[in-house]
Design a protein around this motif. Sequence first.
Motif, PDB file in Angstrom:
ATOM      1  N   MET A   1       0.810  -1.111  -0.011  1.00 20.58           N
ATOM      2  CA  MET A   1       0.024  -0.091   0.143  1.00 20.58           C
ATOM      3  C   MET A   1       0.613   1.148  -0.078  1.00 20.58           C
ATOM      4  SD  MET A   1      -2.787   1.394   2.848  1.00 20.58           S
ATOM      5  CE  MET A   1      -1.705   1.490   4.267  1.00 20.58           C
ATOM      6  N   SER A   2       0.412   2.284  -0.656  1.00 19.28           N
ATOM      7  CA  SER A   2       1.253   3.526  -0.956  1.00 19.28           C
ATOM      8  C   SER A   2       0.328   4.466  -0.221  1.00 19.28           C
ATOM      9  CB  SER A   2       1.705   3.837  -2.277  1.00 19.28           C
ATOM     10  OG  SER A   2       2.623   3.023  -2.719  1.00 19.28           O
ATOM     11  N   ILE A   3       0.962   5.498   0.016  1.00 14.75           N
ATOM     12  CA  ILE A   3       0.088   6.686   0.457  1.00 14.75           C
ATOM     13  C   ILE A   3       0.971   7.860  -0.161  1.00 14.75           C
ATOM     14  CG2 ILE A   3      -0.793   8.450   2.359  1.00 14.75           C
ATOM     15  CD1 ILE A   3      -0.838   5.877   4.293  1.00 14.75           C
ATOM     16  N   ILE A   4       0.262   8.669  -0.740  1.00 12.02           N
ATOM     17  CA  ILE A   4       0.742   9.899  -1.404  1.00 12.02           C
ATOM     18  C   ILE A   4       0.239  11.009  -0.821  1.00 12.02           C
ATOM     19  CG2 ILE A   4       1.483  11.022  -3.750  1.00 12.02           C
ATOM     20  CD1 ILE A   4       1.319   8.305  -4.872  1.00 12.02           C
ATOM     21  N   LEU A   5       0.847  11.998  -0.415  1.00 15.76           N
ATOM     22  CA  LEU A   5       0.324  13.295   0.008  1.00 15.76           C
ATOM     23  C   LEU A   5       0.667  14.646  -0.871  1.00 15.76           C
ATOM     24  CD1 LEU A   5      -1.063  14.997   2.303  1.00 15.76           C
ATOM     25  CD2 LEU A   5       1.060  15.171   3.618  1.00 15.76           C
ATOM     26  N   ILE A   6      -0.156  15.102  -1.456  1.00 12.86           N
ATOM     27  CA  ILE A   6       0.368  16.525  -2.211  1.00 12.86           C
ATOM     28  C   ILE A   6      -0.485  17.595  -1.419  1.00 12.86           C
ATOM     29  CG2 ILE A   6       0.038  17.595  -4.264  1.00 12.86           C
ATOM     30  CD1 ILE A   6      -0.150  14.447  -5.428  1.00 12.86           C
ATOM     31  N   GLY A   7       0.519  18.533  -0.936  1.00 15.20           N
ATOM     32  CA  GLY A   7       0.011  19.651  -0.113  1.00 15.20           C
ATOM     33  C   GLY A   7       0.931  20.571  -0.067  1.00 15.20           C
ATOM     34  N   GLY A   8       0.453  21.959   0.383  1.00 14.93           N
ATOM     35  CA  GLY A   8       1.203  23.116   0.386  1.00 14.93           C
ATOM     36  C   GLY A   8       0.133  24.164   0.595  1.00 14.93           C
ATOM     37  N   GLU A   9       0.397  25.442   1.290  1.00 18.47           N
ATOM     38  CA  GLU A   9      -0.284  26.490   1.416  1.00 18.47           C
ATOM     39  C   GLU A   9      -0.627  27.540   0.430  1.00 18.47           C
ATOM     40  OE1 GLU A   9       1.130  28.538   5.102  1.00 18.47           O
ATOM     41  OE2 GLU A   9       1.467  26.699   6.190  1.00 18.47           O
ATOM     42  N   LYS A  10       0.283  27.542  -0.661  1.00 24.90           N
ATOM     43  CA  LYS A  10       0.201  28.485  -1.941  1.00 24.90           C
ATOM     44  C   LYS A  10      -0.985  27.961  -2.701  1.00 24.90           C
ATOM     45  CE  LYS A  10       2.329  31.187  -5.032  1.00 24.90           C
ATOM     46  NZ  LYS A  10       1.295  31.349  -5.807  1.00 24.90           N
ATOM     47  N   GLY A  11      -1.873  28.765  -3.125  1.00 27.58           N
ATOM     48  CA  GLY A  11      -2.858  28.284  -4.029  1.00 27.58           C
ATOM     49  C   GLY A  11      -2.387  28.628  -5.539  1.00 27.58           C
TER      50      GLY A  11
END
Length: 84
Positions: A1-11
């Motif tokens: 199983m893989s968990i991929i997180l894509i995030g950041g504060e800038k729009g």
Amino acid sequence: MSIILIGGEKGGTGKTTLAVNLAALRALQGRDVLLIDTDIQASASYWAQTRDEAGIQPRSPVSKSLARACKPKCAIRRSAIRIL
């Protein structure tokens, strides 16, 4: 199983575009996919709903309840897995 997180504060940096395309690609590869949309704009949820209504494959289940139910901090839970 893989968990991929894509995030950041800038729009406007392409986070949603990247996330939905990765979800579609992984689904086409036969992987189970759950895309969690915590953005208040709910763009990923809209994308998934539009594809669903048009009958476009692959389907990408999206959880949008976190964005409307609580702030991200309330959704954080301790994992039983030590490295998470």
